[in-house]
Design a protein around this motif. Structure first.
Motif, PDB file in Angstrom:
ATOM      1  N   LEU A  17      33.919  46.400  41.634  1.00 29.14           N
ATOM      2  CA  LEU A  17      35.311  46.374  40.582  1.00 29.14           C
ATOM      3  C   LEU A  17      35.621  44.944  40.366  1.00 29.14           C
ATOM      4  O   LEU A  17      35.726  44.085  41.354  1.00 29.14           O
ATOM      5  CB  LEU A  17      36.149  47.144  41.405  1.00 29.14           C
ATOM      6  CG  LEU A  17      37.587  47.200  40.674  1.00 29.14           C
ATOM      7  CD1 LEU A  17      37.353  48.449  39.519  1.00 29.14           C
ATOM      8  CD2 LEU A  17      38.635  47.976  41.636  1.00 29.14           C
ATOM      9  N   LEU A  18      35.445  44.710  39.069  1.00 25.56           N
ATOM     10  CA  LEU A  18      35.754  43.225  38.638  1.00 25.56           C
ATOM     11  C   LEU A  18      36.941  43.166  37.562  1.00 25.56           C
ATOM     12  O   LEU A  18      37.015  44.283  36.981  1.00 25.56           O
ATOM     13  CB  LEU A  18      34.417  42.645  37.973  1.00 25.56           C
ATOM     14  CG  LEU A  18      33.203  42.738  38.884  1.00 25.56           C
ATOM     15  CD1 LEU A  18      31.932  42.339  38.038  1.00 25.56           C
ATOM     16  CD2 LEU A  18      33.310  41.776  40.092  1.00 25.56           C
ATOM     17  N   ASP A  19      37.302  42.080  37.292  1.00 23.98           N
ATOM     18  CA  ASP A  19      38.446  41.973  36.260  1.00 23.98           C
ATOM     19  C   ASP A  19      37.684  41.696  35.009  1.00 23.98           C
ATOM     20  O   ASP A  19      36.640  41.509  34.970  1.00 23.98           O
ATOM     21  CB  ASP A  19      39.644  40.771  36.680  1.00 23.98           C
ATOM     22  CG  ASP A  19      39.016  39.550  36.919  1.00 23.98           C
ATOM     23  OD1 ASP A  19      38.021  39.267  36.642  1.00 23.98           O
ATOM     24  OD2 ASP A  19      39.660  38.758  37.922  1.00 23.98           O
ATOM     25  N   LEU A  20      38.524  41.121  34.071  1.00 27.69           N
ATOM     26  CA  LEU A  20      37.892  41.006  32.722  1.00 27.69           C
ATOM     27  C   LEU A  20      37.168  39.684  32.688  1.00 27.69           C
ATOM     28  O   LEU A  20      36.059  39.690  31.745  1.00 27.69           O
ATOM     29  CB  LEU A  20      38.987  40.997  31.655  1.00 27.69           C
ATOM     30  CG  LEU A  20      38.582  41.258  30.141  1.00 27.69           C
ATOM     31  CD1 LEU A  20      37.788  42.519  29.964  1.00 27.69           C
ATOM     32  CD2 LEU A  20      39.600  40.824  29.508  1.00 27.69           C
ATOM     33  N   VAL A  21      37.280  38.638  33.565  1.00 30.95           N
ATOM     34  CA  VAL A  21      36.684  37.636  33.839  1.00 30.95           C
ATOM     35  C   VAL A  21      35.497  37.313  34.628  1.00 30.95           C
ATOM     36  O   VAL A  21      34.815  36.658  34.851  1.00 30.95           O
ATOM     37  CB  VAL A  21      37.470  36.193  33.531  1.00 30.95           C
ATOM     38  CG1 VAL A  21      38.427  36.295  32.621  1.00 30.95           C
ATOM     39  CG2 VAL A  21      38.467  36.348  35.011  1.00 30.95           C
ATOM     40  N   GLY A  22      35.338  38.687  35.494  1.00 31.77           N
ATOM     41  CA  GLY A  22      34.129  38.822  36.357  1.00 31.77           C
ATOM     42  C   GLY A  22      34.757  38.346  37.928  1.00 31.77           C
ATOM     43  O   GLY A  22      33.876  38.365  38.814  1.00 31.77           O
ATOM     44  N   ARG A  80      34.431  46.889  34.981  1.00 34.90           N
ATOM     45  CA  ARG A  80      35.392  45.768  34.501  1.00 34.90           C
ATOM     46  C   ARG A  80      36.698  46.340  34.076  1.00 34.90           C
ATOM     47  O   ARG A  80      36.604  47.271  33.213  1.00 34.90           O
ATOM     48  CB  ARG A  80      34.676  44.980  33.485  1.00 34.90           C
ATOM     49  CG  ARG A  80      33.304  44.113  34.084  1.00 34.90           C
ATOM     50  CD  ARG A  80      32.688  43.315  32.981  1.00 34.90           C
ATOM     51  NE  ARG A  80      31.531  42.691  33.515  1.00 34.90           N
ATOM     52  CZ  ARG A  80      31.462  41.443  34.013  1.00 34.90           C
ATOM     53  NH1 ARG A  80      32.439  40.667  34.123  1.00 34.90           N
ATOM     54  NH2 ARG A  80      30.174  41.063  34.572  1.00 34.90           N
ATOM     55  N   LEU A  81      37.647  45.804  34.753  1.00 34.89           N
ATOM     56  CA  LEU A  81      38.825  46.463  34.125  1.00 34.89           C
ATOM     57  C   LEU A  81      39.741  45.316  33.535  1.00 34.89           C
ATOM     58  O   LEU A  81      40.181  44.255  33.800  1.00 34.89           O
ATOM     59  CB  LEU A  81      39.668  47.019  35.387  1.00 34.89           C
ATOM     60  CG  LEU A  81      39.263  47.981  36.299  1.00 34.89           C
ATOM     61  CD1 LEU A  81      40.353  48.216  37.586  1.00 34.89           C
ATOM     62  CD2 LEU A  81      38.997  49.143  35.596  1.00 34.89           C
ATOM     63  N   ASP A  83      43.928  44.811  31.903  1.00 38.64           N
ATOM     64  CA  ASP A  83      45.132  45.152  32.166  1.00 38.64           C
ATOM     65  C   ASP A  83      45.408  46.538  32.187  1.00 38.64           C
ATOM     66  O   ASP A  83      45.998  47.121  33.263  1.00 38.64           O
ATOM     67  CB  ASP A  83      46.198  44.220  31.552  1.00 38.64           C
ATOM     68  CG  ASP A  83      46.175  43.033  31.749  1.00 38.64           C
ATOM     69  OD1 ASP A  83      45.552  42.673  32.730  1.00 38.64           O
ATOM     70  OD2 ASP A  83      46.750  42.069  30.902  1.00 38.64           O
ATOM     71  N   GLU A  84      45.220  47.324  31.100  1.00 37.42           N
ATOM     72  CA  GLU A  84      45.526  48.640  31.133  1.00 37.42           C
ATOM     73  C   GLU A  84      44.199  49.699  30.863  1.00 37.42           C
ATOM     74  O   GLU A  84      44.435  50.744  30.753  1.00 37.42           O
ATOM     75  CB  GLU A  84      46.542  49.052  30.008  1.00 37.42           C
ATOM     76  CG  GLU A  84      47.737  48.077  30.229  1.00 37.42           C
ATOM     77  CD  GLU A  84      49.111  48.683  29.415  1.00 37.42           C
ATOM     78  OE1 GLU A  84      48.819  49.260  28.368  1.00 37.42           O
ATOM     79  OE2 GLU A  84      49.957  47.953  29.586  1.00 37.42           O
ATOM     80  N   THR A  85      43.193  49.155  30.685  1.00 38.41           N
ATOM     81  CA  THR A  85      41.911  50.026  30.080  1.00 38.41           C
ATOM     82  C   THR A  85      40.729  49.518  30.948  1.00 38.41           C
ATOM     83  O   THR A  85      40.593  48.556  31.569  1.00 38.41           O
ATOM     84  CB  THR A  85      41.514  49.794  28.631  1.00 38.41           C
ATOM     85  OG1 THR A  85      41.292  48.129  28.412  1.00 38.41           O
ATOM     86  CG2 THR A  85      42.743  50.200  27.836  1.00 38.41           C
ATOM     87  N   VAL A  86      39.780  50.107  30.986  1.00 43.71           N
ATOM     88  CA  VAL A  86      38.577  50.104  31.627  1.00 43.71           C
ATOM     89  C   VAL A  86      37.583  49.429  30.508  1.00 43.71           C
ATOM     90  O   VAL A  86      37.313  49.815  29.435  1.00 43.71           O
ATOM     91  CB  VAL A  86      37.495  51.615  32.018  1.00 43.71           C
ATOM     92  CG1 VAL A  86      36.270  51.020  32.622  1.00 43.71           C
ATOM     93  CG2 VAL A  86      38.754  52.173  33.295  1.00 43.71           C
TER      94      VAL A  86
END
Length: 216
Positions: A17-22, A80-81, A83-86
């Motif tokens: 599970l990662l955020d938008l910037v990895g 990759r997530l 703020d409010e979406t996959v």
């Protein structure tokens, strides 16, 4: 023979599970069929599940927000997530080949108690907190029944002079200040968690989570 078949069905499903910037997203709760059995992402954002069917939907709980991610036949997931979406989901063959060795800890049951709505309704009380009294070890409720503000609720058995011992309250994963106005007839079951670290520092006093038929 039945046990052998059951063991064969325990297929590892690995994910990151990662955020938008990895960057890794830590301590997110990941589950499929029941919030009672979940995997927590580690410091690298890694998680592991078992028995994930091709048509299942994986639920990811991050900072009180739930993301629903269809498996769609994948055998692993790099998620990759935003703020409010996959933002993006892809399969990684390397995660598949690592099998159970990828992460040692997979689904685990929360240290909590589960009380059915039917049992609570049989108590004769019209509010959920009063109905829980005496049904969960360590749960202590002092004060008049009715509104949450009139009741002192403690799960963990420890109290501080300055700090609050009040647990978090949720209705279908939505944080609420109280259960006032909640109809007992709408309750499917209630989960009482003595350890609620998945909700961060706010979960230090535990959590009481009401699951309704509507949310189900």
């Amino acid at each position: 023979m039945v046990n052998d078949v059951s063991a064969q069905r325990r297929v590892p499903f690995n994910g990151i599970l990662l955020d938008l910037v990895g960057g890794p997203i830590k301590k997110a709760r990941v589950y499929v069929r029941s919030p009672k059995d979940y995997s927590l992402t580690n410091k690298k954002g890694e998680f592991g599940l078992t028995d994930v069917a091709p048509g299942d939907t994986i639920k990811v709980l991050v900072k009180k927000r739930i993301y629903h991610i269809p498996v769609e036949g994948r055998k692993s997931m790099v998620i990759r997530l935003a703020d409010e979406t996959v933002s993006k989901v892809e399969e990684d063959e390397r995660l598949v080949s690592l099998g159970f060795s990828f992460v040692p800890r997979r689904e685990r049951t929360t240290p909590g108690n589960f009380i059915s709505g039917d049992e609570l309704r049989r108590s004769g009380y019209s509010d959920v907190l009063s109905a829980l009294q005496g049904r969960v070890p360590g749960l202590n409720i002092v004060g008049a029944s009715g509104t949450h503000g009139e009741q002192d609720v403690n799960i963990r058995g420890t109290r501080t002079i300055k700090g609050s011992s009040t647990p978090l309250y949720f209705i279908d994963s939505v944080k609420v200040p109280s259960f006032e106005g909640l109809s007992m007839n709408d309750i499917d079951y209630v989960e009482v968690m003595k350890e609620a670290s998945a909700y961060g520092s706010e979960g230090g006093n535990g959590a009481i989570i009401v699951h309704t038929y509507i949310g189900k």
